[in-house]
Write an enzyme that holds these catalytic residues in place. Structure first.
Site, short mmCIF file in Angstrom:
data_model
loop_
_atom_site.label_atom_id
_atom_site.label_comp_id
_atom_site.label_asym_id
_atom_site.label_seq_id
_atom_site.Cartn_x
_atom_site.Cartn_y
_atom_site.Cartn_z
CG ASN A 24 15.24 48.47 120.27
OD1 ASN A 24 13.98 49.01 120.11
ND2 ASN A 24 15.45 47.26 119.71
CE LYS A 26 14.87 45.05 122.69
NZ LYS A 26 15.46 43.67 123.18
CG HIS A 110 16.00 44.05 117.23
ND1 HIS A 110 15.54 43.02 117.82
CD2 HIS A 110 16.97 44.48 117.97
CE1 HIS A 110 15.84 42.88 119.26
NE2 HIS A 110 16.85 43.93 119.30
CD GLU A 112 13.05 41.97 120.58
OE1 GLU A 112 12.65 43.02 120.46
OE2 GLU A 112 14.09 41.48 121.84
CD GLU A 180 21.10 44.17 119.22
OE1 GLU A 180 21.12 44.57 120.24
OE2 GLU A 180 19.97 43.93 118.59
CB SER A 226 22.86 41.37 128.27
OG SER A 226 21.77 40.75 128.25
#
Length: 264
Positions: A24, A26, A110, A112, A180, A226
């Site tokens: 991803n 982003k 996701h 975010e 995640e 991460s």
């Protein structure tokens, strides 16, 4: 942890589920970077037959990325999000636009999008239903915030997020669930292999209960948060971890090594 004898599905060797590695990007990248990185990835030393590899660049680079990916077929391109349909939705992108580019994958849910952009479980259920109807493969993200984990609410958060969409999935073979933990995304803090395994078992047990043991057994559940070359082998060694959704390190040459770790 769930002892193997208590699980409502057979403990399956990961080799029976084809590994999945997503990247991803982003809100990163330029035209030149996209061309160079993906062209190099086409020549990188990994076997695209042994793992499904899917990269999600920014919207404005999807056409370029798809053209490069199509040249060899070693990896696929995904959209980072999509709206429910066409119309007066400024700043959005709809499924037909993605189909027009040849895309078959999309990321939904996701953290975010959930926590920065305010997407609700209800909206994600609508998006999942629309993605299924339009023939997309979906990378569906779930994960808890730090306060949820510290408060012992990880299982409740994960099952609530899954419950919102479980009835909207027409074909589970077209879904990859990405666990995640929000506290690990972009922070440099990674869940321990034991924490990842426990969360994956929670997800698989929930799907077995709500959909069926056979579906749960076949479902690919990947870890994101991460992920790096230095920690990917420890994570992939755990029962039920079928690959990764990689953030920042999917923009680095090490990404090819992360891919290889999923099947070696």
């Amino acid at each position: 942890f769930f002892p193997a004898s208590s699980l409502p599905f057979p403990v399956r060797n990961m080799a029976a589920r084809k590994p999945f590695v997503g990247g991803n990007w982003k809100c990163n990248g330029t035209v030149e970077f996209t061309k160079t990185f993906l062209s190099n990835l086409n020549e990188a030393d990994f076997d695209g037959e042994k793992a499904d590899v899917v990269l999600a660049p920014a919207y404005v680079h999807l056409a370029i990325a798809q053209e490069i990916a199509s040249a060899k077929g070693k990896f696929h391109i995904a959209s980072q999000n999509m709206w429910r349909g066409a119309g007066a939705f400024t700043g959005e992108i709809n499924p037909d636009m993605l189909t027009d580019l040849g895309l078959k994958w999309v990321i939904l849910g996701h953290s975010e999008r959930r926590h920065v952009c305010g997407e609700t479980d209800e909206l994600l259920a609508e998006k999942m239903e629309h993605a299924m109807a339009k023939g997309f493969n979906v990378i569906f993200c779930v994960g808890e915030k730090l306060e949820d984990r510290q408060g012992g609410n990880t299982e409740a958060v994960l099952t609530t997020q899954l419950a919102a969409v479980v009835g909207k999935v027409a074909d589970w073979s077209r879904v990859v669930v990405a666990y995640e933990p929000v506290w690990a995304i972009g922070t440099g803090v990674v869940a321990t292999p034991e924490q990842a395994e426990e969360a994956h078992k929670t997800i698989r047990t929930f799907i077995a209960d709500k959909v069926g043991a056979e579906v749960a057994d076949a479902l690919r559940i990947v870890y994101g948060g991460s992920v790096k070359k230095a920690n990917c082998k420890g994570l992939i060694s755990r029962e039920g971890v079928d690959g990764f959704l990689v953030g920042g390190d999917s923009l680095k040459p090490d990404f090819a090594d992360i891919i290889k770790s999923s099947y070696e």
